[in-house]
Structures are given as C-alpha cells and as structure tokens.
Design a protein around this motif. Sequence first.
Motif, PDB file in Angstrom:
ATOM      1  N   GLN A  48     -12.004   3.998   4.813  1.00 38.19           N
ATOM      2  CA  GLN A  48     -10.291   4.179   5.199  1.00 38.19           C
ATOM      3  C   GLN A  48      -9.006   4.471   4.235  1.00 38.19           C
ATOM      4  N   LEU A  49      -9.193   3.554   3.020  1.00 33.57           N
ATOM      5  CA  LEU A  49      -8.229   3.426   1.494  1.00 33.57           C
ATOM      6  C   LEU A  49      -8.381   4.963   1.341  1.00 33.57           C
ATOM      7  N   ARG A  50      -9.938   5.472   0.602  1.00 30.13           N
ATOM      8  CA  ARG A  50     -10.090   6.376   0.149  1.00 30.13           C
ATOM      9  C   ARG A  50      -9.680   7.597   1.117  1.00 30.13           C
ATOM     10  N   GLU A  51      -9.219   7.623   2.079  1.00 34.12           N
ATOM     11  CA  GLU A  51      -8.792   8.675   2.873  1.00 34.12           C
ATOM     12  C   GLU A  51      -7.948   8.634   3.322  1.00 34.12           C
ATOM     13  N   ALA A  52      -6.469   7.837   2.757  1.00 35.22           N
ATOM     14  CA  ALA A  52      -5.703   7.377   3.466  1.00 35.22           C
ATOM     15  C   ALA A  52      -4.836   8.249   1.845  1.00 35.22           C
ATOM     16  N   LEU A  53      -5.361   7.864   0.185  1.00 35.81           N
ATOM     17  CA  LEU A  53      -5.125   8.224  -1.221  1.00 35.81           C
ATOM     18  C   LEU A  53      -5.294  10.319  -1.010  1.00 35.81           C
ATOM     19  N   GLY A  54      -6.016  10.337  -0.616  1.00 30.82           N
ATOM     20  CA  GLY A  54      -7.208  11.721  -0.351  1.00 30.82           C
ATOM     21  C   GLY A  54      -5.547  12.737   0.398  1.00 30.82           C
ATOM     22  N   MET A 103       0.876  -1.404   0.265  1.00 32.91           N
ATOM     23  CA  MET A 103       0.250   0.411   0.083  1.00 32.91           C
ATOM     24  C   MET A 103       1.305   1.367  -0.366  1.00 32.91           C
ATOM     25  N   GLU A 104       1.974   0.982   0.982  1.00 30.32           N
ATOM     26  CA  GLU A 104       2.909   2.171   0.681  1.00 30.32           C
ATOM     27  C   GLU A 104       3.658   2.649  -0.525  1.00 30.32           C
ATOM     28  N   ALA A 105       3.550   2.047  -1.662  1.00 30.94           N
ATOM     29  CA  ALA A 105       3.932   1.863  -2.958  1.00 30.94           C
ATOM     30  C   ALA A 105       3.164   2.515  -3.801  1.00 30.94           C
ATOM     31  N   VAL A 106       1.633   2.230  -3.971  1.00 32.35           N
ATOM     32  CA  VAL A 106       0.721   2.819  -4.321  1.00 32.35           C
ATOM     33  C   VAL A 106       0.853   4.333  -3.698  1.00 32.35           C
ATOM     34  N   LEU A 107       0.981   4.824  -2.415  1.00 30.31           N
ATOM     35  CA  LEU A 107       0.205   6.125  -1.695  1.00 30.31           C
ATOM     36  C   LEU A 107       1.845   7.131  -2.402  1.00 30.31           C
ATOM     37  N   GLY A 108       3.021   6.305  -3.035  1.00 25.82           N
ATOM     38  CA  GLY A 108       3.869   6.681  -3.141  1.00 25.82           C
ATOM     39  C   GLY A 108       3.546   7.336  -4.595  1.00 25.82           C
ATOM     40  N   GLN A 109       2.784   6.234  -5.750  1.00 23.95           N
ATOM     41  CA  GLN A 109       2.857   6.680  -7.069  1.00 23.95           C
ATOM     42  C   GLN A 109       1.522   7.679  -6.847  1.00 23.95           C
TER      43      GLN A 109
END
Length: 368
Positions: free
Chosen positions: A53-59, A1-7
């Motif tokens: 939760q994932l949506r908020e993390a990406l935002g 997930m950290e890789a996705v957030l970095g992207q």
Amino acid sequence: MEAVLGQVEQLPALLAVSRSALVRDWDSLTLDRALEWARYFQHLHDRFRARPQLREALGRRLRRSQPYPPLGFPALGRCPQLLGLALLENRALPPAACRRLLRSLLRPPGTGSGPQPRGLELLARRKAAACLLALPRRPPPQPAGPEVRLQPEVRAEAELLLSRLREERQEGGETAGQRRWLGRVLEQLPQPRSFEVVAAALALLKRGPGTERAGDADRDRDTDRAGSSPDGYPASAAGDGCTAGPLLSWLLGDQERFSAFCLCLPCSHLAFLAGHYSQLSRSYLDLLTCWGSRLHYDPLQGRWVKSCPEEAEASWEELKERFSCLCQGSPLLKEQTQAALKLLRTRDGDFNVCGLSVWTDLLMEIGY
C-alpha cells in the motif's frame, strides 16, 4: 506519511536540476546534500518495498509529477545511480565537484575498505565487459541439437534485461507500465539487435541444464542452497512465466514487428522458442500460413514462387526449411505442425498432386 510523500515528489525536480546548467554553481556542500537526498530516497525504497500500500502511494505520487521519462517506485532504489549518471553526463558540473562525485559514487559512505561492487562501479564494470565482448573474434560454433548457443554480448544484454524484469516483478510494477518501459528500452536498440536480445532472453528462461556456462555452475550451487535463482530471485516456473509475459506481449503485439522478428532469426532458433512457448508457436504457424498462401505455382519453372519478388516474406525454400525445423522439434510441436499442414491441405481440396496446393507439396517435401 504526507511529509514523506511531499519529499518523494521532489525527486523529478532533483533529477531535472542535475541535468541543467544550474549545477555549474554547485560546490562540494551542495553536491553532498544532493547525494544525501539520493541515498535517502534509496532508503525509502528499501524500507517500503515490502509494504504494497505504501509502495503504491509513493509510486502514485511520483507519477503525478509527470516527469519524462516517467518514474515509478523502483526509481527510488536506483536514485544514487540516476543522479550520478545525470551529473557525470552534465558538462556544466565543475571539475572539483565532478572529482568529489566520482569518489562518493565509487566508495559510498559506510562501505569500508572492501566494498562489494555497487552503483556506478558495477555499471562501469558491465560497460567494460560489454566493450570486451564486442571485440572481433571467431563466431562460436552452433550446436547440432535444438538448443541455441548465444553470442556472449547478446547473452549478457539478455541477462541484464531479465534481471530488470524480475526486479520490476518483485517490486509489483504495473503490467501496462512494465510494457511501456520494456518498449522504450528495446526501441533504443537497433534492429535486429533488439530481436536477438528478446530471443536470447526467452531462450535463457527455458534453457536446459546443459547450457549453463562454466561460471554459472558454481554460482548456481551457491544460490541453490538459498533457494534462489542465479539472479538472486526465487526460482520458480511461475516466476519465469511472468517474466516471459512482457517479452511475448511486446513481440506479438505488433504483426509487422513479429514478422520482422521471424525473418531475422534462424529457423532453428525460432523452432526452439516455438517448442517452449505456445503463444509464439501459434502466431508463428499463422505467419507461415500467411506467407505460404501468397506463393503461386509457376509451371514454367516448376516450383512455387512469390507473388511479388520484392516482398519481405519467405520463399518456397525458406518456407520448407522453417516447417522442417518445426517438425524436428518437440513431439507436441511436431504434431501441431503436421496437423496444421494437413488441415490446410484439406481446405485446398486434399489433392495429392504436385503443383495444386502449396501445403500438399510441403507435406510431401518434408516426408509426411
């Protein structure tokens, strides 16, 4: 997930490059790679939109990069359109890359021979429709009843605004961020157009069954089978209330803005909105009270006049018309208006003599 957030954190940089002079060196391979990234971000949006939760993390990760204008999770879903528009507006993009971009946007990969209108194709059709609607024509007749007939171009803009607000609500957008976004959009429209669009949007949320367009009726029958509104979202009074909330907050959050809104709209339109939105009716009555309190009686003219003729406020004739429209509205609105006028008359001494209290004279003029 950290890789996705970095992207995801690279999205602002991608959009910034697409607006810069660096694109003059882009070849077809570079353009295709940028479009693939845009479609990947759109895929992430579709994948995580139902996971709060994932949506908020990406935002949060997008907001942390602090781009201008600020981006949120819904921007991922519109990434191909955002990138495409930025590139099309960039004159540094080479002609060959521009032609390839148009082909890619108008016929996205995997759409086949008969795609549904999406992306820039849909935006182009809406723009063309807006230009056609803006052509000179005879103004439509206004209905005799309390319902409001909207100009086609204003109605189209209001429907697009409502569609975006509903999308933001579905995405779980933050209230404060939604208000900032709405304020930026409405400030781009010249006044009184922004007021007309907001009033039209509020009216559409409360429209009666007889106000739909002929084309809406067939569409509504199709969508009703799926339990959705014409915009494709679940139809519910609570949902419409949430959609109206940001519009009312923007409108009522600034006294000068609300005063200008009331001055630019017909009193019949304001009475219709006041009959459906209690927040607006209270603020509207307070504003009329403020305007009326600034009138004084001129014995030489035998009528109420403004204290300062240059003030952008309602005259005696306009004030009388506005209160008359409110008294012709719904039974509840009529009762509230009469009660407010009687209370104001009592505070002035409860005299039944003309020229002593503007509220007494108003009650006598409108027949109460």
